[in-house]
Scaffold this motif. Structure first.
Motif, short mmCIF file in Angstrom:
data_model
loop_
_atom_site.label_atom_id
_atom_site.label_comp_id
_atom_site.label_asym_id
_atom_site.label_seq_id
_atom_site.Cartn_x
_atom_site.Cartn_y
_atom_site.Cartn_z
N SER A 1 -4.73 -110.67 103.30
CA SER A 1 -6.19 -110.12 102.43
C SER A 1 -6.45 -110.51 100.85
O SER A 1 -7.24 -111.34 100.48
N GLU A 2 -5.57 -110.64 100.35
CA GLU A 2 -5.60 -109.70 99.17
C GLU A 2 -4.35 -111.21 97.96
O GLU A 2 -5.13 -111.01 96.52
N ALA A 3 -3.68 -112.38 98.89
CA ALA A 3 -3.00 -113.06 98.05
C ALA A 3 -4.23 -113.81 97.30
O ALA A 3 -3.39 -114.33 95.95
N GLU A 4 -5.43 -114.31 97.93
CA GLU A 4 -5.93 -115.20 96.59
C GLU A 4 -6.45 -114.76 95.88
O GLU A 4 -6.35 -115.20 94.47
N ARG A 5 -6.62 -113.39 95.61
CA ARG A 5 -7.86 -112.88 95.09
C ARG A 5 -6.24 -112.42 93.59
O ARG A 5 -6.73 -111.94 92.32
N THR A 6 -5.38 -111.55 93.98
CA THR A 6 -4.18 -111.02 93.64
C THR A 6 -3.71 -111.39 94.10
O THR A 6 -2.46 -111.14 94.94
N PRO A 7 -2.83 -112.76 93.41
CA PRO A 7 -1.48 -113.05 93.69
C PRO A 7 -0.33 -112.54 93.18
O PRO A 7 1.12 -112.53 93.99
N LYS A 8 -0.56 -111.48 92.14
CA LYS A 8 0.81 -111.10 91.80
C LYS A 8 1.14 -109.85 92.66
O LYS A 8 2.81 -109.26 92.88
N LEU A 9 0.47 -109.42 93.31
CA LEU A 9 1.27 -108.39 94.55
C LEU A 9 1.43 -109.11 95.27
O LEU A 9 2.67 -108.23 95.94
N ALA A 10 1.52 -110.20 95.94
CA ALA A 10 2.54 -110.70 97.04
C ALA A 10 3.45 -111.31 95.67
O ALA A 10 4.45 -110.74 96.76
N ARG A 11 3.40 -111.35 95.17
CA ARG A 11 4.94 -111.78 93.71
C ARG A 11 6.01 -110.47 94.39
O ARG A 11 6.88 -110.98 94.28
N ASP A 12 4.87 -109.24 94.24
CA ASP A 12 6.24 -108.45 93.93
C ASP A 12 6.00 -107.99 95.39
O ASP A 12 8.03 -107.23 95.12
N PHE A 13 5.58 -107.66 96.63
CA PHE A 13 6.23 -107.64 97.55
C PHE A 13 7.05 -108.48 97.77
O PHE A 13 8.37 -108.19 98.19
#
Length: 212
Positions: free
Chosen positions: A124-136
């Motif tokens: 749900s947050e990937a588009e708005r906060t792509p860094k979260l997905a990269r960290d994961f």
């Protein structure tokens, strides 16, 4: 006679905050962050809300994590409950048995309610906060793949399963087949939660279909 220091598990006296070790404090903050992030969403969550959920002050929270981004990054890889971080696990002597053990452990972990909630949050947050997905990806997914890839490579080297050149491709294919539609169904909440027995059966099907 010297009075012994209070244990972290001792009940705190009224009006005084409980005493935690450094590790207990971190664990408490990370679990509170997980609860708030998955309930409120990353964007709406506040550091104040997380501190309150943990039963600690904002000063304590900010002393450990300067902002939500650092806190989220620590949360996704800092609870130390994944199978690839289990230092007490005993490796099987047989390469095929070790591959089976690791695949079972990974599928059971990925399908826990906690991991499903975190995956939904990241999507749900990937588009708005792509860094979260990269960290994961860096903190969890890449470690998980290496954990399984080690077993796939060992099995190949010991003549178990198909003869393959691309270890990474087989690792991804094997994990995908083992999760099958169970993971997608869990993410969308469209199917009842798979039982441990059902997940084990799907793992065995994946291993058989791919030549193990």
């Amino acid at each position: 006679m010297t009075k012994p220091a209070p244990s972290p598990s001792d009940k705190a006296k009224p009006g005084r905050p409980p005493v935690y070790t450094e590790k207990e404090r971190c664990q408490r903050l990370l679990r509170a962050a997980e609860q708030v992030f998955t309930t409120s969403g990353y964007g709406a969550a506040t550091m104040e809300e997380i501190a309150k959920s943990a039963g600690m002050s904002k000063k304590t929270l900010y002393a450990k994590y300067p902002d939500k981004e650092h806190l989220f990054a620590a949360m996704v890889g800092g609870l130390w409950d994944s199978p690839w971080e289990d230092e007490n696990a005993t490796q099987e002597k047989d390469a095929g048995a070790e591959l089976r053990r690791r695949l079972h452990a990974m599928v059971q972990f990925i399908m826990t309610s906690r991991q499903v909630r975190l995956t939904r949050l990241l999507i749900s947050e990937a588009e708005r906060t792509p860094k979260l997905a990269r960290d994961f990806h860096d903190r969890v997914i890449s470690k998980a793949r290496r954990y399984l890839a080690e077993a796939v490579e060992r099995a190949r080297d010991e003549g178990i399963g198909p003869k393959i050149d691309d270890i990474d491709q087989m690792t991804a294919t094997l994990l995908g087949a083992a999760l099958a539609r169970n993971h997608l169904g869990a993410l969308f909440g469209r199917t009842p939660k798979a039982t441990k027995k059902q997940l084990e059966a799907q793992v065995e099907t994946a291993l058989r279909l791919l030549g193990y």
